[in-house]
Design a protein around this motif. Structure first.
Motif, mmCIF file in Angstrom:
data_model
loop_
_atom_site.group_PDB
_atom_site.id
_atom_site.type_symbol
_atom_site.label_atom_id
_atom_site.label_comp_id
_atom_site.label_asym_id
_atom_site.label_seq_id
_atom_site.Cartn_x
_atom_site.Cartn_y
_atom_site.Cartn_z
ATOM 1 N N ASP A 105 26.605 45.003 44.230
ATOM 2 C CA ASP A 105 27.016 45.978 43.843
ATOM 3 C C ASP A 105 28.120 46.632 44.571
ATOM 4 O OD1 ASP A 105 26.803 49.035 45.166
ATOM 5 O OD2 ASP A 105 25.907 48.005 47.248
ATOM 6 N N SER A 106 29.483 47.213 44.054
ATOM 7 C CA SER A 106 30.631 46.896 43.893
ATOM 8 C C SER A 106 31.170 46.110 44.692
ATOM 9 C CB SER A 106 30.612 48.323 44.738
ATOM 10 O OG SER A 106 30.633 49.427 43.364
ATOM 11 N N ASP A 107 31.153 44.992 45.192
ATOM 12 C CA ASP A 107 31.534 44.345 46.251
ATOM 13 C C ASP A 107 32.841 43.381 45.058
ATOM 14 O OD1 ASP A 107 32.156 42.760 48.129
ATOM 15 O OD2 ASP A 107 30.808 41.418 47.856
ATOM 16 N N ARG A 127 43.960 46.252 40.571
ATOM 17 C CA ARG A 127 44.115 45.048 39.735
ATOM 18 C C ARG A 127 43.111 44.092 39.309
ATOM 19 N NH1 ARG A 127 45.688 39.912 41.359
ATOM 20 N NH2 ARG A 127 45.342 40.413 43.942
ATOM 21 N N LEU A 128 41.654 44.242 40.276
ATOM 22 C CA LEU A 128 40.435 43.404 40.663
ATOM 23 C C LEU A 128 39.306 44.005 39.851
ATOM 24 C CD1 LEU A 128 41.169 40.944 43.655
ATOM 25 C CD2 LEU A 128 41.551 40.829 41.636
ATOM 26 N N GLU A 129 38.981 45.526 40.174
ATOM 27 C CA GLU A 129 38.428 45.368 39.621
ATOM 28 C C GLU A 129 38.201 45.485 38.231
ATOM 29 O OE1 GLU A 129 35.265 48.859 41.523
ATOM 30 O OE2 GLU A 129 37.224 49.802 40.516
ATOM 31 N N MET A 149 34.773 44.163 36.195
ATOM 32 C CA MET A 149 34.270 45.250 35.568
ATOM 33 C C MET A 149 34.251 43.895 34.077
ATOM 34 S SD MET A 149 35.395 48.745 36.019
ATOM 35 C CE MET A 149 34.751 49.476 37.500
ATOM 36 N N ALA A 150 35.533 43.583 33.403
ATOM 37 C CA ALA A 150 35.673 43.062 32.402
ATOM 38 C C ALA A 150 34.595 41.944 31.558
ATOM 39 C CB ALA A 150 37.315 42.720 31.735
ATOM 40 N N ARG A 154 36.309 51.309 30.019
ATOM 41 C CA ARG A 154 37.748 51.644 29.604
ATOM 42 C C ARG A 154 37.850 49.720 28.947
ATOM 43 N NH1 ARG A 154 41.356 55.662 33.757
ATOM 44 N NH2 ARG A 154 40.328 56.691 33.674
ATOM 45 N N TYR A 155 37.427 49.119 30.401
ATOM 46 C CA TYR A 155 37.139 47.495 30.290
ATOM 47 C C TYR A 155 36.030 46.906 30.308
ATOM 48 C CZ TYR A 155 40.521 49.183 34.046
ATOM 49 O OH TYR A 155 41.301 50.789 34.142
ATOM 50 N N ASN A 156 34.774 47.450 29.544
ATOM 51 C CA ASN A 156 34.029 46.490 29.364
ATOM 52 C C ASN A 156 33.022 47.963 28.292
ATOM 53 O OD1 ASN A 156 31.356 45.210 28.831
ATOM 54 N ND2 ASN A 156 31.811 43.932 30.756
ATOM 55 N N GLN A 157 32.987 47.420 27.310
ATOM 56 C CA GLN A 157 32.314 48.203 26.343
ATOM 57 C C GLN A 157 30.892 48.354 26.217
ATOM 58 O OE1 GLN A 157 33.500 50.524 23.985
ATOM 59 N NE2 GLN A 157 34.908 50.235 25.149
#
Length: 399
Positions: free
Chosen positions: A131-133, A169-171, A175-176, A194-197
């Motif tokens: 959860d968004s950590d 830089r890291l999020e 995600m990817a 944008r980073y993970n289809q």
């Protein structure tokens, strides 16, 4: 539906948080058919020093000293775990490679503690839900080796100073490398894509039972003598989120309307012109259990938020509450509101707010109220978690 699986949840909010938590609601829903380990965030060095006299820190330290850090069963199939480590506070470090080295060490300590809990519960093949950590859990996929990893985006964290510097830089990297990303708003879903289809909109749930019965509740004494119509807002009154000028315009342009604002104020609201207007009424903060009664007394509900990085992608939970009460709603037009467009008036400026409030009062009907209630009732945690399960099923034959 995913059944009979083990799920490890990490995130930003501890289980004993006093505010509402999407992550806790998701954990409870997942535990209906799976075993769930909810891992609280580890204690960090600065918190230990600065808040050493708080009950939170004292309890954490006592448990570590006494070796009482086994997972605690708090509901059927749901365990909560306090990590038995202290991590370093590193976000102030602005040199990327030094931050990364220390952050990886924090992740290693955190993962080693989680592994103890996983071992106690016999979780050998599990799904990791983050959860968004962004920082503390950045390396957990590599360190814990889950069967599937999920990144959950529910707020645009990078709009805040704490997350912005290293988070930019890291999020995207987090995600990817996650197997799938899920988000509670269409704006955040598009950001994840944008980073993970393999990114999916899953909406979110809302505890609306009390609001569905709002019309049957007695009008709170604090506003019982206020004449109709009442144009109302419920929530924090902060100038970082709300457009003061819109509210001032509504009130001054329509002195025959009463504006009721329910919630705590920041300093700008306290000093604003609103306090000089006779048709504007501040109630102060209220217990969440009281809010349905206030909304039930409103003629039209509003959400005059600013459009900025902090607000543009948020899921508007208060809109679900308004609609569950059957009330007509006028809200600022944002991408996060598109899903609600068929049931709300979406305004782009202060003049449209007045126009739509007038229209809402003229066209409101019992049939429209029932449609609003039905729409809000579809936003349950069962449905939201069901969409997470669907995303898992599409992307992993092992789940």
């Amino acid at each position: 539906m995913i059944q009979g699986k083990d799920i490890v949840i990490v995130g930003l909010q501890p289980w004993d948080t006093e505010i509402g938590s999407n992550c806790k609601d998701i954990a409870l829903e997942m535990s209906k058919n799976n075993r769930v380990l909810y891992v609280n965030s580890p204690l960090d060095r600065i918190t230990k020093i600065r808040h050493k006299d708080t009950d939170f820190v004292k309890k954490r330290l006592a448990k570590m000293q006494q070796g009482e850090n086994s997972p605690i069963l708090i509901a059927p199939n749901l365990w909560v775990y306090d990590p038995d480590v202290i991590i370093e506070s590193v976000n102030w470090i602005k040199v990327d490679f030094i931050f990364d080295l220390l952050n990886k060490r924090n992740n290693q300590l955190f993962s080693s503690s989680i592994k103890k809990a996983i071992s106690v519960l016999g979780m050998e093949d599990f799904i990791l839900f983050n959860d968004s950590d962004i920082f503390r859990s950045f390396y957990l996929k590599e360190l814990l080796n889950p069967s599937m990893s999920i990144y959950y985006s529910r707020d645009y964290l990078l709009s805040t100073d704490y997350w912005k510097y290293h988070g930019v830089r890291l999020e995207p990297k987090l995600m990817a490398k996650s197997d799938i990303c899920v988000a509670n708003s269409t704006y955040l879903t598009d950001l994840c894509k944008r980073y993970n289809q393999n990114s999916y909109y899953v909406g979110q749930g809302c505890e609306i039972d009390a609001f569905l019965k709002a019309d049957d509740l007695p009008v709170p004494g604090q506003i019982a003598e206020i004449g109709k119509p009442i144009i109302g807002y419920v929530g924090a009154l902060t100038t970082i989120r709300l457009d003061l000028e819109i509210i001032i315009h509504i009130a001054t342009d329509n002195p025959q309307w009463n504006i009721v604002l329910v919630g705590p104020e920041d300093d700008e609201f306290k000093a604003s012109k609103l306090h000089q207007l006779k048709n504007v009424h501040f109630t102060g903060p209220k217990d969440p259990r009281e809010l349905a009664a206030y909304i039930g007394a409103f003629t039209v509900c509003i959400n005059p938020q600013l459009v900025n990085e902090l607000t543009i992608g948020n899921y508007p939970r208060k809109i679900d509450e308004y609609l569950a009460a059957g009330k007509p709603v006028v809200a600022t037009k944002t991408e996060g509101m598109f899903e609600f467009a068929a049931h709300c008036y979406l305004a782009t400026n202060k003049h449209e707010y007045v126009k739509y409030i007038q229209e809402a009062m003229v066209t409101d009907s019992a049939e429209a109220a029932l449609q609003r209630k039905a729409f809000a009732s579809s936003h349950t945690w069962e449905n939201s978690v069901g969409k997470i399960y669907e995303a898992l099923s599409v992307n992993a034959v092992t789940v």
